[in-house]
Design a protein around this motif. Structure first.
Motif, mmCIF file in Angstrom:
data_model
loop_
_atom_site.group_PDB
_atom_site.id
_atom_site.type_symbol
_atom_site.label_atom_id
_atom_site.label_comp_id
_atom_site.label_asym_id
_atom_site.label_seq_id
_atom_site.Cartn_x
_atom_site.Cartn_y
_atom_site.Cartn_z
ATOM 1 N N GLN A 275 0.973 -1.313 0.203
ATOM 2 C CA GLN A 275 0.030 0.091 0.079
ATOM 3 C C GLN A 275 0.901 1.277 -0.037
ATOM 4 O O GLN A 275 0.496 2.269 -0.647
ATOM 5 N N LEU A 276 1.815 1.164 0.634
ATOM 6 C CA LEU A 276 2.742 2.453 0.879
ATOM 7 C C LEU A 276 3.536 2.587 -0.429
ATOM 8 O O LEU A 276 3.543 3.890 -0.869
ATOM 9 N N LYS A 277 3.967 1.649 -1.224
ATOM 10 C CA LYS A 277 4.539 1.653 -2.560
ATOM 11 C C LYS A 277 3.422 2.380 -3.535
ATOM 12 O O LYS A 277 3.848 2.965 -4.348
ATOM 13 N N GLN A 278 2.217 1.834 -3.439
ATOM 14 C CA GLN A 278 1.015 2.270 -4.313
ATOM 15 C C GLN A 278 0.744 3.643 -4.146
ATOM 16 O O GLN A 278 0.285 4.352 -5.025
ATOM 17 N N LEU A 279 1.018 4.335 -2.789
ATOM 18 C CA LEU A 279 0.930 5.643 -2.610
ATOM 19 C C LEU A 279 1.982 6.584 -3.197
ATOM 20 O O LEU A 279 2.083 7.631 -3.095
ATOM 21 N N GLY A 280 3.065 5.654 -4.025
ATOM 22 C CA GLY A 280 4.181 6.750 -4.392
ATOM 23 C C GLY A 280 5.161 6.762 -3.536
ATOM 24 O O GLY A 280 6.304 7.666 -3.972
ATOM 25 N N ILE A 281 5.368 6.099 -2.445
ATOM 26 C CA ILE A 281 6.483 6.275 -1.384
ATOM 27 C C ILE A 281 7.700 5.387 -1.879
ATOM 28 O O ILE A 281 7.228 3.998 -1.884
ATOM 29 N N SER A 282 8.684 5.561 -1.719
ATOM 30 C CA SER A 282 9.729 4.651 -2.240
ATOM 31 C C SER A 282 10.134 4.078 -1.001
ATOM 32 O O SER A 282 10.262 4.396 -0.049
ATOM 33 N N VAL A 283 10.141 2.679 -1.198
ATOM 34 C CA VAL A 283 10.268 1.623 -0.109
ATOM 35 C C VAL A 283 11.642 1.053 -0.356
ATOM 36 O O VAL A 283 11.479 0.366 -1.167
ATOM 37 N N VAL A 284 12.576 0.984 0.169
ATOM 38 C CA VAL A 284 13.919 0.138 0.211
ATOM 39 C C VAL A 284 13.882 -0.923 1.327
ATOM 40 O O VAL A 284 13.778 -0.606 2.548
ATOM 41 N N MET A 285 14.010 -2.220 0.910
ATOM 42 C CA MET A 285 13.862 -3.187 1.870
ATOM 43 C C MET A 285 15.227 -3.754 1.992
ATOM 44 O O MET A 285 15.920 -3.963 0.660
ATOM 45 N N VAL A 286 15.670 -4.032 3.104
ATOM 46 C CA VAL A 286 17.214 -4.148 3.243
ATOM 47 C C VAL A 286 17.237 -5.758 4.113
ATOM 48 O O VAL A 286 16.494 -6.222 4.741
ATOM 49 N N SER A 287 18.526 -6.273 3.402
ATOM 50 C CA SER A 287 18.921 -7.787 4.232
ATOM 51 C C SER A 287 18.852 -7.435 5.481
ATOM 52 O O SER A 287 19.481 -6.846 6.273
#
Length: 279
Positions: free
Chosen positions: A100-112
């Motif tokens: 949902q956060l991604k669909q709102l246009g927020i850049s989401v970076v997932m890290v190891s």
């Protein structure tokens, strides 16, 4: 988790970047990091505007708005901070909230977010790229590797050891697949709980049979139990060689369990504790 804003308020961050995994992605505290705490985390005048509840180091992290537990992120709470970039553990969730956060246009970076050095290196590189600071990330890793090589030159007796924490009123011991296990092994000790996975409740019978020569206890556990002497008096560990020979070492929670760039510092403190007790 780090909620990082690179928008119009200006200013730079002076406290570091935080991970939803609990440890700071780029924690402060080491001498080499204190020289310039905001060299990587500031991004075009941006700033960190929020963290999750597991972000307790450095102390400045606790002064920022918290969006709750990183595995149960509330989309409304995160969005209310108006972030332009979210850096989060690969274990953050729920998945539908991340989407949902991604669909709102927020850049989401997932890290190891695994308890090993390869994951730490990947985490630093990923965050550095996300911040547009790859060279600074490379420098941080070089400094961490240098510090790690230095502490690995120290030799201590290969004693049996365990790391204990207080959770929900129970003493738990750290098994394999934990950052605490890597700290013990890298320091040159043998984790007597390596046959178990994760954290499990301890009993006096089990601990007595394992007879650890060294016990690492987190600072929050010491605080919650009323001091290190109270910890030593716990029926679970009172009769162990570690207590009898004064080899109970108190370690900051993030050092014991965080697996961030202060990893070499955690190793050094464990080694110093063992060698100090031997003198």
């Amino acid at each position: 988790m780090a909620v990082i804003h690179d928008g119009q308020s200006g200013g730079t961050l002076e406290s570091g970047c935080f991970s939803a995994a609990g440890p700071g992605c780029f924690p402060t505290g080491d001498a080499w990091w204190q020289r310039d705490r905001d060299r990587l985390c500031s991004r075009r005048g941006g700033r960190i505007i929020g963290t999750d509840q597991s972000s307790i180091y450095p102390p400045e992290a606790t002064e920022l708005p918290s969006v709750g537990y990183y595995r149960k992120l509330p989309s409304e709470g995160v969005v209310s901070l108006r972030p332009s970039l979210i850096v989060a553990s690969e274990n953050a969730g729920p998945p539908e909230v991340i989407e949902q956060l991604k669909q709102l246009g927020i850049s989401v970076v997932m890290v190891s977010d695994k308890p090993d050095l390869e994951s730490l290196r990947s985490r630093v590189e990923t965050v550095a790229r996300a911040l547009g600071k790859p060279e600074q990330g490379k420098l941080l890793l070089e400094e961490m590797e240098s510090a790690l090589a230095s502490v690995e030159e120290t030799t201590i007796p290969a004693l049996g050891a365990m790391t204990i924490v207080m959770r929900g009123g129970k003493l738990l011991g750290a098994g394999a697949d934990t950052a605490a296990n890597v700290v013990l092994e890298t320091a040159g000790l043998k984790n007597v709980l390596a046959e178990q996975n994760a954290y499990r409740p301890l009993s006096a019978e089990v601990v007595s049979a394992l007879a650890p020569d060294v016990i690492i206890v987190t600072s929050s556990t010491v605080e919650s139990m009323g001091g290190v002497e109270k910890v030593k008096q716990s029926p679970v560990i009172a009769m162990t060689p570690a207590v009898q020979n004064s080899r109970v070492i108190v370690l900051d929670d993030m050092l014991a369990q965080g697996f961030g760039l202060r990893f070499p510092q955690a190793i050094a403190k464990v080694q110093d504790g063992v060698l100090g007790a031997a003198n």
